[in-house]
Design a protein around this motif. Structure first.
Motif, PDB file in Angstrom:
ATOM      1  N   PHE A  61       0.682  -1.204  -0.015  1.00 30.19           N
ATOM      2  CA  PHE A  61       0.014  -0.054   0.112  1.00 30.19           C
ATOM      3  C   PHE A  61       0.892   1.074   0.048  1.00 30.19           C
ATOM      4  CE2 PHE A  61      -3.633  -2.286   2.243  1.00 30.19           C
ATOM      5  CZ  PHE A  61      -4.058  -2.795   1.046  1.00 30.19           C
ATOM      6  N   ARG A  86      -2.495   0.198 -10.537  1.00 25.08           N
ATOM      7  CA  ARG A  86      -1.866  -0.092  -9.131  1.00 25.08           C
ATOM      8  C   ARG A  86      -2.274   1.075  -8.335  1.00 25.08           C
ATOM      9  NH1 ARG A  86       4.088  -2.626 -10.209  1.00 25.08           N
ATOM     10  NH2 ARG A  86       3.371  -4.670 -10.868  1.00 25.08           N
ATOM     11  N   ARG A  89      -6.092   0.876  -7.667  1.00 25.54           N
ATOM     12  CA  ARG A  89      -6.395  -0.241  -6.774  1.00 25.54           C
ATOM     13  C   ARG A  89      -6.100  -0.139  -5.423  1.00 25.54           C
ATOM     14  NH1 ARG A  89      -3.344  -5.862  -8.212  1.00 25.54           N
ATOM     15  NH2 ARG A  89      -1.813  -4.275  -7.456  1.00 25.54           N
ATOM     16  N   ALA A  90      -4.968   0.489  -5.182  1.00 24.94           N
ATOM     17  CA  ALA A  90      -4.581   0.444  -3.747  1.00 24.94           C
ATOM     18  C   ALA A  90      -5.295   1.616  -2.956  1.00 24.94           C
ATOM     19  CB  ALA A  90      -3.067   1.007  -3.698  1.00 24.94           C
ATOM     20  N   TRP A  92      -8.456   2.100  -3.127  1.00 26.24           N
ATOM     21  CA  TRP A  92      -9.673   1.569  -2.432  1.00 26.24           C
ATOM     22  C   TRP A  92      -9.501   0.109  -1.558  1.00 26.24           C
ATOM     23  CZ3 TRP A  92     -13.560   4.489  -1.730  1.00 26.24           C
ATOM     24  CH2 TRP A  92     -13.788   5.486  -2.569  1.00 26.24           C
ATOM     25  N   SER A  93      -8.471  -0.496  -1.680  1.00 25.50           N
ATOM     26  CA  SER A  93      -7.943  -1.551  -1.191  1.00 25.50           C
ATOM     27  C   SER A  93      -7.505  -1.157   0.301  1.00 25.50           C
ATOM     28  CB  SER A  93      -7.035  -2.473  -1.904  1.00 25.50           C
ATOM     29  OG  SER A  93      -7.339  -3.005  -3.190  1.00 25.50           O
ATOM     30  N   TRP A  94      -6.983  -0.153   0.274  1.00 28.65           N
ATOM     31  CA  TRP A  94      -6.194   0.552   1.693  1.00 28.65           C
ATOM     32  C   TRP A  94      -7.432   0.905   2.454  1.00 28.65           C
ATOM     33  CZ3 TRP A  94      -4.589   5.853   3.004  1.00 28.65           C
ATOM     34  CH2 TRP A  94      -4.050   6.034   4.311  1.00 28.65           C
ATOM     35  N   ALA A  96     -10.621   0.164   2.067  1.00 31.15           N
ATOM     36  CA  ALA A  96     -11.440  -0.731   2.741  1.00 31.15           C
ATOM     37  C   ALA A  96     -10.839  -1.463   3.881  1.00 31.15           C
ATOM     38  CB  ALA A  96     -11.590  -1.742   1.506  1.00 31.15           C
ATOM     39  N   ALA A  97      -9.493  -1.972   3.566  1.00 28.87           N
ATOM     40  CA  ALA A  97      -8.745  -2.380   5.106  1.00 28.87           C
ATOM     41  C   ALA A  97      -8.949  -1.618   6.463  1.00 28.87           C
ATOM     42  CB  ALA A  97      -7.466  -2.572   4.840  1.00 28.87           C
ATOM     43  N   ARG A 100     -12.650  -1.797   7.813  1.00 25.63           N
ATOM     44  CA  ARG A 100     -12.816  -2.946   8.465  1.00 25.63           C
ATOM     45  C   ARG A 100     -12.587  -3.023  10.012  1.00 25.63           C
ATOM     46  NH1 ARG A 100     -10.990  -5.112   3.466  1.00 25.63           N
ATOM     47  NH2 ARG A 100     -12.714  -5.673   2.065  1.00 25.63           N
ATOM     48  N   VAL A 128     -16.026  -1.661  -4.964  1.00 26.34           N
ATOM     49  CA  VAL A 128     -15.696  -1.921  -3.662  1.00 26.34           C
ATOM     50  C   VAL A 128     -16.736  -2.494  -2.650  1.00 26.34           C
ATOM     51  CG1 VAL A 128     -14.942  -0.672  -1.245  1.00 26.34           C
ATOM     52  CG2 VAL A 128     -14.037   0.083  -3.763  1.00 26.34           C
ATOM     53  N   ALA A 130     -17.222  -2.842   0.988  1.00 26.21           N
ATOM     54  CA  ALA A 130     -16.586  -2.489   2.511  1.00 26.21           C
ATOM     55  C   ALA A 130     -17.242  -1.562   3.054  1.00 26.21           C
ATOM     56  CB  ALA A 130     -14.974  -1.870   2.442  1.00 26.21           C
TER      57      ALA A 130
END
Length: 754
Positions: A61, A86, A89-90, A92-94, A96-97, A100, A128, A130
């Motif tokens: 990330f 990348r 993607r990073a 929304w992935s971050w 989302a993490a 949580r 997403v 999340a």
């Protein structure tokens, strides 16, 4: 959340974030700036940095988010396409993490001012899953272009839409009487005139307070800008001049910068700013900074500045920013590029070039290639303002080369060709072959599509490239690039020199040890599809794909996969394809229109497709002379795939089927039977049962009761061959599905054939 300017969107967002923070939410807020001098994706930089203060990213990330979390211009990925993917993607992935672990709200204000990169990252939320609350506010009357596209993407998530309305008359009365005392009739008039817009109401109330409590309806200005002008007119002119300078600077400004840029002393600037604060036109968001209370205030002030005066102001602001040493800050760098470019003078041109190029590098690090294009366009325009005796031609070629590459990355290939034409003509005008070579070799960005208008050969470009390639002093890398450029100018033209150039570039690239040059050379040769079969194409494409994977060059990887699929289609290797788009055609009226507009069919990768369409028209119109010509030209493609399949986008029935129809029209029944047999085999290979079972005259059928003397199976096909309209004898041909042998008999059909 939507509402017109001044309706209270930002105030409501502020109240919302206060409530969420009290409930333990992590709030990340980003504001899309209304100034052209802002860095790209600024709203997301604010959002992500706000989250990072509470939950610092780590590992992958941290690496992928670096373009937005750091201020360095060189943090972008090695490949523009891969890095942009990348980063998105990073993001929304971050988030989302993070969500949580703790309730997360992302708040974006003034979305109508967002840039391309901001919209692109916002669209990523559609996929997403999340617990993230996303709140965005914008003006509905400024929806268009990319905002419309982004809203369409977000609509899939069925968002809550909250349109803000104006205040009711009771609330208007409360707001007005908080500023000045007035009667009910005036309140009612204000409520009607302002539509309950809180900002408009407040500004009108302040005007009433300054000009008298009994202002009649006809005396209340029609629009908020007129209200603001009336209020500004009551301030001293020196104060208004400083406020205009602040407006040209942006929505928010450093007091020190205004002091350095104003044509008055420090006390004069401070007096003017205090007057703006007292009048409610400015606020102090932090020490040493002022901000207009609303974008409408700034817009009104800027609208009243002449172009001549604005140019002078931009120059003064740029010089003050420069003295303040803000060039290392992304916002300061973008502001310096903007103001120096808008100063538009010979004295500031060199600075404008320097800061525009640096700002473009920052934009490309954030994959905002359209922003980089705009900045580099400014850089070229500024370079041309430098006195002629101080210009270095090689610097202009370098700037145009940077612009060309940014345009390709932004997808503006046609614009990139125009830029290349500009730089080539400029290099020739100064009689510098080295610069002409630099112009042609500046195109280093890959694209899987044709880089010139379809069916058009730019002969002057081909001639220039031929002349340069004849030079004996070319270094190998330049020669390789020039050979590739030559190939791309002639792809699809059945020109043997293009194939020779591509093969030489491929051989040369093998000696240079540069994966990009090797990939580019392979792509140039693999895309030459004039021949029905290019020996080794599949192997070359596999190498191209492997280079793309190994060296993180996704554009070349995609090109390799596309051409691999194309080669697989050409060889009827159906399982090797990822997807095939099928379409059926053959409407008679359409065929007639095609015949009326007929031109020579180009012998390129669309030949089989267009020739098949023309043959359909020829058969429908019973044009025997044209059928004979088409039959001869299509015959080499008889064992090929469905027409158009190699384009990977559209397919008609197999070419063999078309040859069968043409043979029938020409009275060559035996040849027709052979072609239809091939067509069935090819159609079944592609799993296209509707082509395998369709008769050339719509009355061919598999007959389960028919037994072939050759194989005694029912896989045989009954072909009833003849004219659709005449009563001539009809040929009945039984084609063996296993041996291909035929038996036939002729009979006179009584009357019109059913």
């Amino acid at each position: 959340m939507t509402g017109e300017a001044g309706l209270g969107k930002s105030a409501l967002l502020g109240r919302l974030t206060e409530r969420l923070e009290q409930d333990g939410w992590l709030i990340a807020t980003g504001r899309c700036p209304d100034a052209e001098s802002a860095p790209p994706a600024w709203a997301w930089a604010e959002v992500l940095r706000g989250v990072a203060e509470s939950v610092p990213p780590s590992g992958e990330f941290a690496t992928d988010l670096a373009p937005l979390l750091t201020d360095a211009a060189g943090t972008g990925g090695a490949d523009a396409t891969e890095g942009r993917f990348r980063l998105h993607r990073a993001v929304w992935s971050w988030l989302a993490a993070v969500a949580r672990e703790r309730p997360l709200a992302v708040v974006l204000d003034d979305l109508h001012w967002a840039d391309t990169q901001t919209f692109a990252m916002l669209s990523g939320v559609a996929g997403v899953r999340a617990p993230i609350l996303l709140v965005a506010a914008y003006r509905p009357d400024e929806v268009g272009g990319q905002l419309t596209e982004t809203l369409a993407v977000l609509a899939r998530s069925a968002p809550l839409r909250l349109p803000l309305a104006g205040l009711p008359e009771q609330a208007v009365a409360e707001l007005v009487r908080g500023v000045c005392a007035t009667d009910d009739a005036t309140v009612a008039a204000l409520a009607e005139r302002t539509g309950g817009n809180p900002f408009y109401v407040r500004e009108s109330a302040r005007l009433l307070s300054s000009e008298g409590a009994l202002v009649a309806l006809s005396d209340v200005p029609e629009g908020v800008r007129d209200v603001l002008r009336r209020r500004l007119a009551r301030l001293p002119e020196p104060a208004v001049a400083v406020l205009r300078l602040a407006a040209v600077t942006g929505r928010e400004a450093e007091v020190d910068v205004l002091v350095g840029a104003a044509d008055t002393d420090e006390d004069g600037v401070l007096d003017a700013l205090e007057a703006g604060l007292i009048a409610g036109l400015l606020i102090e968001p932090g020490p040493g900074r002022v901000r207009f209370v609303h974008a409408l205030v700034r817009d009104t002030l800027v609208a009243d500045v002449s172009r001549l005066r604005a140019t002078w102001m931009h120059g003064r602001i740029a010089a003050a920013l420069d003295r303040a040493g803000l060039g290392d800050d992304p916002a300061g760098l973008a502001a310096l590029a903007h103001h120096y470019s808008r100063a538009a003078s010979a004295a500031t041109a060199a600075k404008a070039v320097e800061y525009s190029v640096r700002a473009a590098e920052l934009a490309e690090a954030r994959y905002a290639h359209d922003v980089a294009v705009a900045l580099l366009t400014d850089a070229v325009a500024s370079f041309d303002r430098i006195p002629r005796e101080d210009r270095d031609p090689s610097e202009r070629v370098d700037l145009l080369g940077r612009l060309l590459r940014a345009q390709v990355r932004a997808g503006a290939v046609a614009a990139a060709r125009e830029t290349r034409q500009r730089v080539v003509e400029f290099a020739e005008s100064v009689h510098r072959d080295d610069l002409v070579i630099a112009a042609f070799t500046a195109w280093t960005e890959p694209t899987p599509w044709q880089t010139r208008p379809y069916g058009v050969v730019d002969q002057p470009i081909v001639t220039r490239l031929s002349r340069l390639l004849a030079r004996p002093d070319l270094n190998p890398a330049d020669r390789c690039r020039l050979l590739e450029a030559y190939t791309h100018e002639l792809i699809g033209e059945a020109d043997p020199t293009a194939r020779a150039a591509a093969e030489e570039a491929l051989a040369l690239s093998a000696t240079l040890g540069d994966p990009r040059l090797r990939a580019s050379a392979i792509a140039a040769l693999a895309r030459d599809q004039n021949d029905l079969e290019l020996p080794g194409r599949a192997e070359l494409c596999r190498e191209l794909t492997e280079i793309g994977i190994e060296h993180d060059l996704p554009a070349y990887r995609v090109t390799g996969l596309l051409v691999q699929a194309n080669a697989a289609a050409a060889m009827n290797d159906v399982p090797a394809l990822l997807a095939v788009a099928l379409a059926a055609a053959g409407r008679t009226e359409e065929a007639r229109r095609i015949r009326k507009q007929a031109v020579a069919i180009r012998p390129d990768f669309f030949f089989a497709l267009f020739a098949t369409l023309r043959a359909m028209a020829v058969v429908a119109l019973d044009e025997r002379d044209a059928a004979a010509e088409l039959y001869a030209t299509l015959l080499p493609y008889r064992d090929g795939p469905p027409a158009g399949a190699t384009s990977l986008s559209v397919a008609l029935h197999p070419v063999a089927h078309t040859l069968g129809e043409l043979a029938l029209l020409l009275g060559r029944d035996d040849e027709a039977a052979d072609h239809f047999t091939r067509s069935v085999t090819i159609a079944e290979l592609w799993g296209a049962t509707h082509w395998a079972t369709a008769s050339p005259l719509d009355d061919r059928t598999r007959c389960p009761r028919l037994r072939c003397s050759g194989c005694h199976q029912s896989r045989c096909i009954l072909l009833i061959l003849g004219s659709r309209w005449c009563r001539a004898p009809i040929s009945v041909i039984v084609v063996c599905g296993w041996s291909g042998r035929t038996g036939r008999r002729r009979r006179q059909w009584p009357g019109r054939r059913p």
